[in-house]
Every structure is written in structure tokens, then in C-alpha cells.
Scaffold this motif. Structure first.
Motif, PDB file in Angstrom:
ATOM      1  N   ASP A  11       0.845  -1.210   0.000  1.00  0.00           N
ATOM      2  CA  ASP A  11       0.000   0.000   0.000  1.00  0.00           C
ATOM      3  C   ASP A  11       0.876   1.254   0.000  1.00  0.00           C
ATOM      4  O   ASP A  11       0.815   2.042   0.935  1.00  0.00           O
ATOM      5  N   ASP A  15       7.578   3.717   2.838  1.00  0.00           N
ATOM      6  CA  ASP A  15       8.388   2.548   3.238  1.00  0.00           C
ATOM      7  C   ASP A  15       8.062   1.338   2.364  1.00  0.00           C
ATOM      8  O   ASP A  15       8.952   0.542   2.041  1.00  0.00           O
ATOM      9  N   ASP A  16       6.813   1.222   1.901  1.00  0.00           N
ATOM     10  CA  ASP A  16       6.496   0.182   0.910  1.00  0.00           C
ATOM     11  C   ASP A  16       7.314   0.420  -0.358  1.00  0.00           C
ATOM     12  O   ASP A  16       7.812  -0.526  -0.991  1.00  0.00           O
ATOM     13  N   ASN A  41      -2.408   2.850   3.509  1.00  0.00           N
ATOM     14  CA  ASN A  41      -1.910   4.178   3.879  1.00  0.00           C
ATOM     15  C   ASN A  41      -2.724   5.285   3.224  1.00  0.00           C
ATOM     16  O   ASN A  41      -2.965   6.340   3.808  1.00  0.00           O
ATOM     17  N   THR A 127       2.947  -6.034   2.824  1.00  0.00           N
ATOM     18  CA  THR A 127       3.460  -4.898   3.605  1.00  0.00           C
ATOM     19  C   THR A 127       2.357  -3.861   3.837  1.00  0.00           C
ATOM     20  O   THR A 127       2.654  -2.692   4.085  1.00  0.00           O
ATOM     21  N   GLY A 128       1.119  -4.294   3.707  1.00  0.00           N
ATOM     22  CA  GLY A 128      -0.010  -3.400   3.977  1.00  0.00           C
ATOM     23  C   GLY A 128      -1.070  -4.185   4.723  1.00  0.00           C
ATOM     24  O   GLY A 128      -0.825  -5.317   5.179  1.00  0.00           O
ATOM     25  N   ASN A 170      -1.100  -1.917  10.099  1.00  0.00           N
ATOM     26  CA  ASN A 170      -1.538  -2.898   9.090  1.00  0.00           C
ATOM     27  C   ASN A 170      -2.527  -3.906   9.671  1.00  0.00           C
ATOM     28  O   ASN A 170      -3.448  -4.347   8.982  1.00  0.00           O
ATOM     29  N   ASP A 244       8.591  -1.537   6.168  1.00  0.00           N
ATOM     30  CA  ASP A 244       8.321  -2.551   5.142  1.00  0.00           C
ATOM     31  C   ASP A 244       9.569  -3.168   4.500  1.00  0.00           C
ATOM     32  O   ASP A 244       9.558  -4.378   4.171  1.00  0.00           O
TER      33      ASP A 244
END
Ligand code: BDR
Ligand code: CA
Length: 315
Positions: A11, A15-16, A41, A127-128, A170, A244
């Protein structure tokens, strides 16, 4: 050895975005079958656009990018513009990417890709919020046979929550989805706040990245400089936690991290502690050890890895 096939479910989110760059820098180790995006996010329309922008910046426009769930399974969506900015990736100039958005829904892509893959072969890297992965499992449980492992950014134990006193973003964003994923029975490695709060993007570290001078490094430094602002104020720390990318760093160099097999259970009922991850670190229950909980990282080693890999984009 052949590169490990992965699907990154994200998302972006600064950082993703850095996690995507780190993965895209490492084709010898990681074969990115696709990038699936989810609302988190910022809303889905922005997370899918942001993922495609990162493919453009990294020159990897052939990676298929999919849009998935627009909202959590049960709860109302929450977002985090106050951290990531209105675009989700404030710190870089937004543009309309060349990398196309695939027509297929992300969940359909996950199901089809896994069903046609070898047994225990594909690594999922969420990662979300876990809405896409959980929906895929609910839709076609047979996909689990094809999952090698799941490397998740989510949850917290010693650090407490970052979005509520009890919960990490998350997991809080879709607790029912997190519960489905953490109980799925496949090997799971978890990067929670206990470890991500150890990899701080200090000014010095960001300056080293910027000095690499290539487009990906500049985008990374720009995004991290923005990302910095909120977290340094909130935590009084020297930099923001680079949550992430810990997932991809673990896939590239697991020796940087220390993990422990534990039970992790997600709170899905109490409004007070919704999304809390109860991690049985000391094995005080006989609940099954369903995750490898990560609790320590060599932070300098992590940033060395990130620097080395981002430098590759200039060559
Ligand atoms: C997680 O929430 C998001 O804000 C970040 O992208 C990360 O995935 C950290 O709690
Ligand atoms: Ca994220």
C-alpha cells in the motif's frame, strides 16, 4: 540457485516504496511475479498508482501491477495521510506512470498464480493491510499448498501500537484479514514494530543514500526525508522506522535478523484493543507456534544492504 518467486502485496507508502526498490534491485535472488496493491496508507487509486510509479523509477515497467481490495473485510477503511502525505509518497514528484495497471483484480491474480505454481514455491510478502491475501485464501484455500512462506510487516509486542495503544497500523486496518492470514498454517515470518523500530532512517543514513546519485536513490532519499518528519516528532527518535523493507531485507539476508517461533493471535472483538497481536514470546500457553516473530536486527547491516542494492541502479 534460481531466484525465489515472490508476490509483493503493498500500500505505498514511502516505506512500501523502498521495499519495492530493494526487491527490484535484486533479480538474482528475487523473481517478482507481480505487485498487488491494497487500500491502506492511502486509498487504492493512489496505492496502485504509486506502485506503478516505483516500477517506472526503477526501470522495471514490465512487472505486472494489480489493484485489489478497496476496503477491509469487515471494518471501515482507515488511512494514514498524516504520516505519508496526501499522495502516500510525499517526497517525490507525482507523475502518471508508464507501467500499466493490469485489468485483473489482485485477488484473482494471486489465486491464479498460486494455483498454477509448484507446491510450496511462492513467497508472499504483504506490507499493507492483509485484505487481498485473506480474501484470496477465503476464496480458494487450495492456494495455501503452493505458498512457500509468508513474510509480513505487521503487529507489535514490546513496542505497543502505533495506530492505537494496542495495535500496529496494518493489523488494525483489517484485523479479520490478519487473523485469517496468521492462522493459515503456512510458515510465516513477522516483521513487527519491535524490530522495525530498530532500523531508523537517520539523517546520516539518508544522506548516504542520496549520495549514491541515481534516480532510485534520489527518490528514496526524498521520500525518507519527508517520512522522517512525523515519526521523529512522535517518537523523539533520530529517524523514522523503515518498516516494510525489513521483509525484503530478511529474504535477502536473514542473518541480519533474530527470530523466535511463537504463537501470534489477533484481537478481533474488543474495540479497546482491536488489532492487537498477542505474541506468546515466552511460551506461556500451549497455543501452536504459528509464526517466527522477529525481535532483533543488525541495523547498520540493514542499511549497508540497502545502500549496496540501491547503488546497483546506477550501473
Ligand atoms: C506499517 O503501516 C504503514 O504506515 C507502513 O507502510 C507500514 O506498512 C507500519 O505500521
Ligand atoms: Ca505499508
Amino acid at each position: 540457485m534460481a531466484p525465489r518467486p515472490i508476490i509483493i502485496d503493498c500500500d505505498p507508502g514511502q516505506d512500501d516504496a523502498v521495499a519495492l526498490f530493494l526487491a527490484m534491485s535484486s533479480p538474482d535472488e528475487l523473481d517478482i511475479l507481480g505487485i498487488t496493491t491494497v487500500a491502506g496508507n492511502v486509498p487504492l487509486a493512489l496505492t496502485q498508482r504509486n506502485a506503478r510509479m516505483m516500477c517506472d523509477i526503477a526501470g522495471r515497467t514490465a512487472i505486472p501491477v494489480f489493484a485489489g481490495c478497496e476496503r477491509p473485510i469487515v471494518r471501515e477503511a482507515i488511512t494514514a495521510e498524516y504520516i505519508h502525505g496526501n499522495t502516500g509518497i510525499d517526497g517525490v514528484d507525482v507523475f502518471e506512470p508508464e507501467t500499466p495497471l493490469q485489468e485483473k483484480h489482485a485477488v484473482e491474480f494471486i489465486v491464479e498464480t498460486l494455483l498454477t505454481a509448484d507446491e510450496h514455491s511462492v513467497t508472499l510478502v504483504p506490507t499493507g493491510p492483509l485484505s487481498n491475501i485473506a480474501t484470496a485464501i477465503e476464496k480458494e484455500p487450495a492456494i495455501l499448498q503452493h505458498v512457500r512462506e509468508i513474510v509480513v510487516m505487521g503487529g507489535a509486542m514490546r513496542e505497543g501500537g502505533n495506530r492505537s495503544p494496542s495495535a500496529e497500523f496494518n493489523v488494525l486496518a483489517d484485523p479479520q484479514a490478519a487473523d485469517i492470514v496468521f492462522s493459515c498454517g503456512r510458515p510465516i515470518t513477522v516483521m513487527g514494530l519491535d524490530v522495525t523500530h530498530q532500523v531508523l532512517s537517520t539523517r546520516e543514513r539518508v544522506a548516504r543514500i542520496r549520495a549514491l546519485g541515481n534516480a532510485v536513490a534520489e527518490a528514496t532519499a526524498g521520500m525518507l526525508s519527508f517520512f522522517h518528519r512525523y515519526d521523529t516528532g512522535k517518537y523523539g527518535s533520530e529517524g523514522a522506522p523503515l518498516h516494510d523493507p525489513c521483509t525484503i531485507a530478511w529474504l535477502l539476508d536473514p542473518g541480519l535478523f533474530q527470530t523466535r517461533a511463537c504463537n501470534l493471535s489477533v484481537e478481533t472483538e474488543s474495540e479497546l484493543t482491536m488489532g492487537h497481536t498477542a505474541v506468546d514470546f515466552w511460551h506461556v500457553t500451549d497455543r501452536p507456534r504459528n509464526v517466527h516473530w522477529t525481535y532483533a536486527v543488525d541495523a547498520n547491516g540493514f542499511y549497508e544492504l540497502l545502500n549496496d542494492r540501491l547503488a546497483r541502479f546506477g550501473r
